[in-house]
Scaffold this motif. Structure first.
Motif, PDB file in Angstrom:
ATOM      1  N   GLN A 104      -1.298  -2.941   3.194  1.00  0.00           N
ATOM      2  CA  GLN A 104      -0.051  -3.426   3.969  1.00  0.00           C
ATOM      3  C   GLN A 104       0.184  -4.795   3.555  1.00  0.00           C
ATOM      4  O   GLN A 104       1.230  -5.412   3.694  1.00  0.00           O
ATOM      5  CB  GLN A 104      -0.032  -3.105   5.441  1.00  0.00           C
ATOM      6  CG  GLN A 104      -1.070  -3.826   6.108  1.00  0.00           C
ATOM      7  CD  GLN A 104      -2.317  -3.138   6.073  1.00  0.00           C
ATOM      8  OE1 GLN A 104      -2.525  -2.371   5.194  1.00  0.00           O
ATOM      9  NE2 GLN A 104      -3.323  -3.377   7.138  1.00  0.00           N
ATOM     10  N   SER A 105      -0.750  -5.467   3.082  1.00  0.00           N
ATOM     11  CA  SER A 105      -0.584  -6.970   2.668  1.00  0.00           C
ATOM     12  C   SER A 105      -0.351  -7.257   1.154  1.00  0.00           C
ATOM     13  O   SER A 105      -0.366  -8.368   0.716  1.00  0.00           O
ATOM     14  CB  SER A 105      -2.086  -7.712   2.971  1.00  0.00           C
ATOM     15  OG  SER A 105      -2.190  -7.620   4.495  1.00  0.00           O
ATOM     16  N   ARG A 106      -0.197  -6.129   0.446  1.00  0.00           N
ATOM     17  CA  ARG A 106      -0.278  -6.526  -1.102  1.00  0.00           C
ATOM     18  C   ARG A 106       1.124  -6.673  -1.753  1.00  0.00           C
ATOM     19  O   ARG A 106       2.290  -6.114  -0.967  1.00  0.00           O
ATOM     20  CB  ARG A 106      -0.683  -5.242  -1.897  1.00  0.00           C
ATOM     21  CG  ARG A 106      -2.149  -4.800  -1.629  1.00  0.00           C
ATOM     22  CD  ARG A 106      -2.980  -3.900  -2.291  1.00  0.00           C
ATOM     23  NE  ARG A 106      -4.283  -3.639  -2.089  1.00  0.00           N
ATOM     24  CZ  ARG A 106      -5.184  -3.259  -2.621  1.00  0.00           C
ATOM     25  NH1 ARG A 106      -4.786  -2.566  -4.093  1.00  0.00           N
ATOM     26  NH2 ARG A 106      -6.591  -2.838  -2.377  1.00  0.00           N
ATOM     27  N   THR A 107       1.217  -7.691  -2.551  1.00  0.00           N
ATOM     28  CA  THR A 107       2.716  -8.023  -2.799  1.00  0.00           C
ATOM     29  C   THR A 107       3.382  -6.983  -3.821  1.00  0.00           C
ATOM     30  O   THR A 107       4.435  -6.911  -3.827  1.00  0.00           O
ATOM     31  CB  THR A 107       2.282  -9.605  -3.547  1.00  0.00           C
ATOM     32  OG1 THR A 107       1.727 -10.412  -2.532  1.00  0.00           O
ATOM     33  CG2 THR A 107       3.902 -10.045  -4.049  1.00  0.00           C
ATOM     34  N   TYR A 108       2.485  -6.496  -4.803  1.00  0.00           N
ATOM     35  CA  TYR A 108       3.235  -6.036  -6.086  1.00  0.00           C
ATOM     36  C   TYR A 108       3.267  -4.588  -5.561  1.00  0.00           C
ATOM     37  O   TYR A 108       2.205  -3.866  -5.053  1.00  0.00           O
ATOM     38  CB  TYR A 108       2.460  -5.997  -7.289  1.00  0.00           C
ATOM     39  CG  TYR A 108       2.060  -7.627  -7.515  1.00  0.00           C
ATOM     40  CD1 TYR A 108       3.282  -8.437  -7.701  1.00  0.00           C
ATOM     41  CD2 TYR A 108       0.804  -7.998  -7.982  1.00  0.00           C
ATOM     42  CE1 TYR A 108       3.149  -9.728  -8.024  1.00  0.00           C
ATOM     43  CE2 TYR A 108       0.612  -9.148  -8.263  1.00  0.00           C
ATOM     44  CZ  TYR A 108       1.700 -10.050  -8.318  1.00  0.00           C
ATOM     45  OH  TYR A 108       1.308 -11.582  -8.531  1.00  0.00           O
ATOM     46  N   LEU A 109       4.195  -3.727  -5.994  1.00  0.00           N
ATOM     47  CA  LEU A 109       4.529  -2.235  -5.942  1.00  0.00           C
ATOM     48  C   LEU A 109       3.337  -1.667  -7.091  1.00  0.00           C
ATOM     49  O   LEU A 109       2.428  -0.832  -6.832  1.00  0.00           O
ATOM     50  CB  LEU A 109       5.666  -1.885  -6.605  1.00  0.00           C
ATOM     51  CG  LEU A 109       5.763  -0.162  -6.749  1.00  0.00           C
ATOM     52  CD1 LEU A 109       5.690   0.530  -5.271  1.00  0.00           C
ATOM     53  CD2 LEU A 109       7.390   0.158  -7.114  1.00  0.00           C
ATOM     54  N   ARG A 164      -0.238  -1.964  -4.971  1.00  0.00           N
ATOM     55  CA  ARG A 164      -0.485  -0.669  -4.431  1.00  0.00           C
ATOM     56  C   ARG A 164      -0.797   0.183  -5.306  1.00  0.00           C
ATOM     57  O   ARG A 164      -1.506   1.262  -5.129  1.00  0.00           O
ATOM     58  CB  ARG A 164       0.793  -0.469  -3.571  1.00  0.00           C
ATOM     59  CG  ARG A 164       0.984  -1.047  -2.108  1.00  0.00           C
ATOM     60  CD  ARG A 164       2.326  -0.621  -1.561  1.00  0.00           C
ATOM     61  NE  ARG A 164       3.155  -1.351  -1.916  1.00  0.00           N
ATOM     62  CZ  ARG A 164       4.672  -1.130  -1.868  1.00  0.00           C
ATOM     63  NH1 ARG A 164       4.775   0.263  -1.238  1.00  0.00           N
ATOM     64  NH2 ARG A 164       5.559  -1.734  -2.212  1.00  0.00           N
ATOM     65  N   PHE A 165       0.040   0.113  -6.675  1.00  0.00           N
ATOM     66  CA  PHE A 165      -0.427   1.137  -7.843  1.00  0.00           C
ATOM     67  C   PHE A 165      -0.872   0.260  -8.873  1.00  0.00           C
ATOM     68  O   PHE A 165      -0.266  -0.596  -9.452  1.00  0.00           O
ATOM     69  CB  PHE A 165       0.855   1.851  -8.108  1.00  0.00           C
ATOM     70  CG  PHE A 165       1.264   2.689  -7.137  1.00  0.00           C
ATOM     71  CD1 PHE A 165       0.921   4.074  -7.041  1.00  0.00           C
ATOM     72  CD2 PHE A 165       2.448   2.489  -6.038  1.00  0.00           C
ATOM     73  CE1 PHE A 165       1.301   5.122  -6.053  1.00  0.00           C
ATOM     74  CE2 PHE A 165       2.602   3.177  -5.216  1.00  0.00           C
ATOM     75  CZ  PHE A 165       2.228   4.578  -5.180  1.00  0.00           C
TER      76      PHE A 165
END
Length: 227
Positions: A104-109, A164-165
């Protein structure tokens, strides 16, 4: 060693194996980083079982450069050979784990960092498509042509741990260490390599934790799917 020297050494080893001839090598296992490091394997050990991370080409070259058709006489046979993970440095593994942010804290898709490998046709085609995704909001791409522009270990770990990916396109061969790093970085791996067969497919359902996407469709439709 050049390939001729490697070939001679492998042949010498096979000829000294005391039980090889009893089954034509069918009950022998050979571990190869790339099968074509033994160029004459098709003549001397075609029935043997190979343990290798590579499931498309025998060495880091374009298909057009091989004297033997790799598609008709493949270096990997899924009916007898086993895809295995490559060596991963424990320090790097721990680094990816340490730098993995909560999802939930990640910047990039999605993100990818790696060399374009312009000297290998299949790698250049795949990775150039990935590089163009960098123009889409939410997608972070650090693609480079020379090693001097690569990210340091800590930078790479932080970069992948913030997505996230994580995209894992084929490199100089079908497999890429990015796939395995992705697992430790805690992001969902997106395999962009049509002929790569990940390890232990008989034990794990790949669709439960990874996405395999066709190379021909590396475009905005991939990003839309991830969204």
């Amino acid at each position: 060693y050049d390939f001729e020297d490697l070939d001679a050494k492998h042949i010498s080893v096979v000829e000294r194996l005391p039980y090889f001839q009893r089954s034509g090598g069918e009950d022998h296992l050979f571990s190869f980083h790339y099968v074509d490091l033994f160029p004459s394997w098709r003549k001397f050990i075609p029935k043997s079982i190979f343990l290798t991370p590579e499931t498309e080409v025998g060495f880091e070259r374009s298909l057009e450069e091989f004297s033997v058709d790799q598609l008709h006489f493949p270096p990997f046979d899924s009916l007898k050979d086993l895809s295995v993970p490559p060596f991963l440095n424990a320090k790097d593994v721990l680094g990816f784990h340490r730098n993995a942010k909560p999802i939930q804290s990640r910047t990039y898709l999605a993100a990818f960092a790696g060399k374009l490998w312009t000297d290998v046709t299949e790698a250049a085609d795949t990775r150039s498509k990935v590089a163009r995704l960098g123009n889409i909001p939410g997608v972070a791409i650090h693609a480079f042509s020379t090693i001097k522009n690569m990210l340091g270990s800590e930078q790479l770990q932080e970069f992948m741990g913030n997505a996230r990916f994580c995209l894992a396109p084929r490199g100089r061969a079908a497999w890429s260490v990015r796939f395995f790093e992705t697992l430790w970085a805690g992001c969902v791996p997106v395999i962009l390599s049509d002929h790569y067969q990940p390890p232990f497919a008989q034990l794990f359902d790949l669709s439960e934790f990874a996405i395999k996407w066709p190379v021909s469709k590396i475009d905005e439709s991939l990003v839309q799917y991830l969204q």
